[in-house]
Design an enzyme around this catalytic site. Structure first.
Site, PDB file in Angstrom:
ATOM      1  N   CYS A 119       0.998  -1.268  -0.030  1.00 34.58           N
ATOM      2  CA  CYS A 119      -0.066   0.044  -0.004  1.00 34.58           C
ATOM      3  C   CYS A 119       1.007   1.055   0.129  1.00 34.58           C
ATOM      4  O   CYS A 119       0.406   2.354  -0.318  1.00 34.58           O
ATOM      5  CB  CYS A 119      -0.905   0.123   1.154  1.00 34.58           C
ATOM      6  N   HIS A 252      -3.087   7.128   2.290  1.00 30.27           N
ATOM      7  CA  HIS A 252      -3.659   5.948   1.763  1.00 30.27           C
ATOM      8  C   HIS A 252      -5.194   5.611   2.240  1.00 30.27           C
ATOM      9  O   HIS A 252      -5.241   5.958   3.523  1.00 30.27           O
ATOM     10  CB  HIS A 252      -2.675   4.887   2.380  1.00 30.27           C
ATOM     11  N   ASN A 282     -10.300   0.051   0.096  1.00 26.73           N
ATOM     12  CA  ASN A 282      -8.696  -0.081  -0.031  1.00 26.73           C
ATOM     13  C   ASN A 282      -8.196  -0.592  -1.257  1.00 26.73           C
ATOM     14  O   ASN A 282      -8.294  -1.965  -1.301  1.00 26.73           O
ATOM     15  CB  ASN A 282      -8.106  -0.740   1.362  1.00 26.73           C
TER      16      ASN A 282
HETATM   17  O1  UT7 Z   1      -3.823  -1.240   3.587  1.00 27.82           O
HETATM   18  C1  UT7 Z   1      -2.752  -1.424   4.285  1.00 27.82           C
HETATM   19  C2  UT7 Z   1      -3.162  -0.931   5.837  1.00 27.82           C
HETATM   20  N1  UT7 Z   1      -4.195  -1.565   6.511  1.00 27.82           N
HETATM   21  C3  UT7 Z   1      -4.940  -1.009   7.350  1.00 27.82           C
HETATM   22  O2  UT7 Z   1      -4.888   0.084   7.675  1.00 27.82           O
HETATM   23  C4  UT7 Z   1      -5.906  -1.760   8.027  1.00 27.82           C
HETATM   24  C5  UT7 Z   1      -6.072  -1.598   9.370  1.00 27.82           C
HETATM   25  N2  UT7 Z   1      -6.995  -2.235  10.362  1.00 27.82           N
HETATM   26  C6  UT7 Z   1      -8.301  -1.772  10.239  1.00 27.82           C
HETATM   27  O3  UT7 Z   1      -8.630  -1.060   9.606  1.00 27.82           O
HETATM   28  C7  UT7 Z   1      -9.081  -2.374  11.258  1.00 27.82           C
HETATM   29  O4  UT7 Z   1      -8.323  -3.155  12.455  1.00 27.82           O
HETATM   30  C8  UT7 Z   1     -10.103  -3.394  10.803  1.00 27.82           C
HETATM   31  C9  UT7 Z   1     -11.161  -2.512   9.977  1.00 27.82           C
HETATM   32  C10 UT7 Z   1      -9.341  -4.535   9.966  1.00 27.82           C
HETATM   33  C11 UT7 Z   1     -10.869  -4.176  11.873  1.00 27.82           C
HETATM   34  O5  UT7 Z   1     -11.594  -3.163  12.810  1.00 27.82           O
HETATM   35  P1  UT7 Z   1     -11.304  -3.470  14.268  1.00 27.82           P
HETATM   36  O6  UT7 Z   1     -12.142  -2.353  14.662  1.00 27.82           O
HETATM   37  O7  UT7 Z   1      -9.935  -3.508  14.468  1.00 27.82           O
HETATM   38  O8  UT7 Z   1     -12.249  -4.666  14.739  1.00 27.82           O
HETATM   39  P2  UT7 Z   1     -11.662  -6.087  15.256  1.00 27.82           P
HETATM   40  O9  UT7 Z   1     -10.594  -6.690  14.311  1.00 27.82           O
HETATM   41  O10 UT7 Z   1     -11.028  -5.889  16.571  1.00 27.82           O
HETATM   42  O11 UT7 Z   1     -13.035  -7.047  15.286  1.00 27.82           O
HETATM   43  C12 UT7 Z   1     -14.044  -6.736  15.931  1.00 27.82           C
HETATM   44  C13 UT7 Z   1     -15.097  -7.466  15.826  1.00 27.82           C
HETATM   45  C14 UT7 Z   1     -14.983  -9.044  16.178  1.00 27.82           C
HETATM   46  O12 UT7 Z   1     -15.667  -9.701  16.902  1.00 27.82           O
HETATM   47  P3  UT7 Z   1     -15.587  -9.875  18.270  1.00 27.82           P
HETATM   48  O13 UT7 Z   1     -14.150 -11.003  18.523  1.00 27.82           O
HETATM   49  O14 UT7 Z   1     -15.487  -8.907  19.014  1.00 27.82           O
HETATM   50  O15 UT7 Z   1     -16.757 -10.836  18.747  1.00 27.82           O
HETATM   51  C15 UT7 Z   1     -14.759  -9.442  14.705  1.00 27.82           C
HETATM   52  O16 UT7 Z   1     -15.071 -10.760  14.347  1.00 27.82           O
HETATM   53  O17 UT7 Z   1     -15.804  -7.486  14.514  1.00 27.82           O
HETATM   54  C16 UT7 Z   1     -15.836  -8.688  14.092  1.00 27.82           C
HETATM   55  N3  UT7 Z   1     -15.674  -8.545  12.433  1.00 27.82           N
HETATM   56  C17 UT7 Z   1     -16.667  -8.383  11.769  1.00 27.82           C
HETATM   57  N4  UT7 Z   1     -18.109  -8.332  11.911  1.00 27.82           N
HETATM   58  C18 UT7 Z   1     -18.887  -8.153  11.159  1.00 27.82           C
HETATM   59  C19 UT7 Z   1     -14.561  -8.434  11.975  1.00 27.82           C
HETATM   60  N5  UT7 Z   1     -14.898  -8.143  10.683  1.00 27.82           N
HETATM   61  C20 UT7 Z   1     -16.208  -8.241  10.475  1.00 27.82           C
HETATM   62  C21 UT7 Z   1     -17.046  -8.082   9.354  1.00 27.82           C
HETATM   63  N6  UT7 Z   1     -18.209  -8.014   9.872  1.00 27.82           N
HETATM   64  N7  UT7 Z   1     -16.759  -7.805   8.224  1.00 27.82           N
END
Ligand code: UT7
Length: 325
Positions: A119, A252, A282
């Protein structure tokens, strides 16, 4: 006289198939995977993304973006003497996507190569192109970010597949008596390679390992917010500027929350931040030039504006380019 590098034209390309979050909910439901528009919008800011049709490659999207950029710059393909493509989703193992793009544009003879910094790829490519122009190796370069990330997504992994899309963005970067690129700052730390990767590879005619994207989103998020502030400040310091000099921050486009955090740390209001993640998702190396072109065509970014471009991604890689547009 000092020789500078300046962007003289921008272009972009999005494949026609647009999937809203509702479309993703339906697509994933067919695989028994649950997600929702609310979760995607709240956690990422993404509302839609584009996916390329079968048979459409990174070089095809790049070619359209380059034609637009050359039109905007008032140059023709035979003027171009350097092509750099940033991509993690190349058409082939080799030759480079840049070589395939060169041929599609009807250009021959000039140096062409791909940059692989995920990225951050466009930031790396712009940095290299700027250096080659400043040293006199090139005069008119095409610098491109192009991706078909839909090809490397695991549609059973809701934590990643809703985040990414396909697209391309390009700029013409030309030698100039006036700056142009004011400062560049690029970095990497390979110890973090495991938090965002596609671990598979081709060996003996087989794909070994997993050829689909893996991401520890929280680890990437934490690293991203820190390094994006650091690299923006480093580029400002190199140019003798402060964040008050920035007209537009073009980060980005991965997650609106990362962009909001970076803007806050740099004391920039969100109305100085170009946001396209809502419509494109993204698009990895394509996201910055795609956002730049959309902002130019929407009349947001104007000639003479000072722009801070910055990216972060797999590798781990990060970097920034400060420029006068
Ligand atoms: O391009 C390179 C750079 N990449 C990035 O910058 C990405 C950086 N990371 C992020 O943007 C975020 O960490 C994400 C968008 C990937 C995830 O967001 P988050 O707030 O960190 O969520 P999380 O991983 O802590 O997940 C929270 C909850 C989990 O459920 P539990 O364990 O709390 O019950 C996940 O299983 O959200 C759940 N979850 C979803 N639920 C519905 C994860 N993905 C989904 C989904 N739909 N698509």
């Amino acid at each position: 006289m000092t020789r500078y590098a300046r962007i003289t034209g921008t272009g972009s390309s999005l494949p026609p198939q647009r999937l809203t979050n509702a479309d993703m909910v339906d697509m994933l439901a067919q695989r028994g995977v649950e997600t929702s528009d609310e979760w995607i919008v709240e956690r990422t800011g993404i509302r839609a993304r584009h996916f390329a049709a079968d048979g459409v490659f990174a070089s095809d999207l790049a070619a359209e973006a380059c034609r637009q950029a050359m039109d905007a710059a008032g140059v023709v393909p035979t003027d171009i003497d350097l092509i750099i493509v940033a991509t993690s989703t190349p058409d082939m193992v080799f030759p480079s996507t840049a070589a395939l793009l060169q041929h599609k544009l009807g250009i021959a003879g000039c140096p062409v190569f791909d940059v692989q910094a995920v990225c951050s790829g466009f930031i790396y490519a712009l940095t290299v192109a700027s250096s080659l122009i400043q040293t006199g190796t090139a005069t008119k370069a095409l610098v491109v970010g192009s991706e078909v990330f839909s090809r490397i997504l695991d549609f059973t992994d809701r934590t990643t597949c809703v985040l990414f899309g396909d697209g391309a963005g390009a700029v013409v970067l030309e030698a100039s008596d006036t700056p142009g690129i004011l400062a560049t700052d690029i970095h990497a730390d390979g110890k973090h390679s495991g938090i965002l990767c596609v671990p598979g590879h081709v060996s003996g005619g087989n794909v070994l390992g997993d050829p689909l994207l893996k991401m520890d989103g929280q680890a990437v998020f934490k690293l991203a917010v820190g390094v994006l502030e650091d690299t923006a400040r480093a580029a400002l310091t190199k140019a003798g500027k402060t964040s008050a000099d920035i007209d537009w921050l073009i980060p980005h486009q991965a997650n609106i929350r990362i962009m909001q955090s970076t803007a806050k740390k740099l004391k920039l209001p969100m109305d100085k931040v170009v946001v396209t993640v809502d419509q494109h998702g993204n698009t990895s190396a394509a996201s910055i030039p795609l956002a730049l072109d959309h902002a130019v065509r929407a009349g947001q970014v104007k000639k003479g504006d000072t722009l801070m471009l910055e990216g972060v991604g797999g590798g781990f890689t990060w970097g920034a380019v400060l420029l006068d547009f």
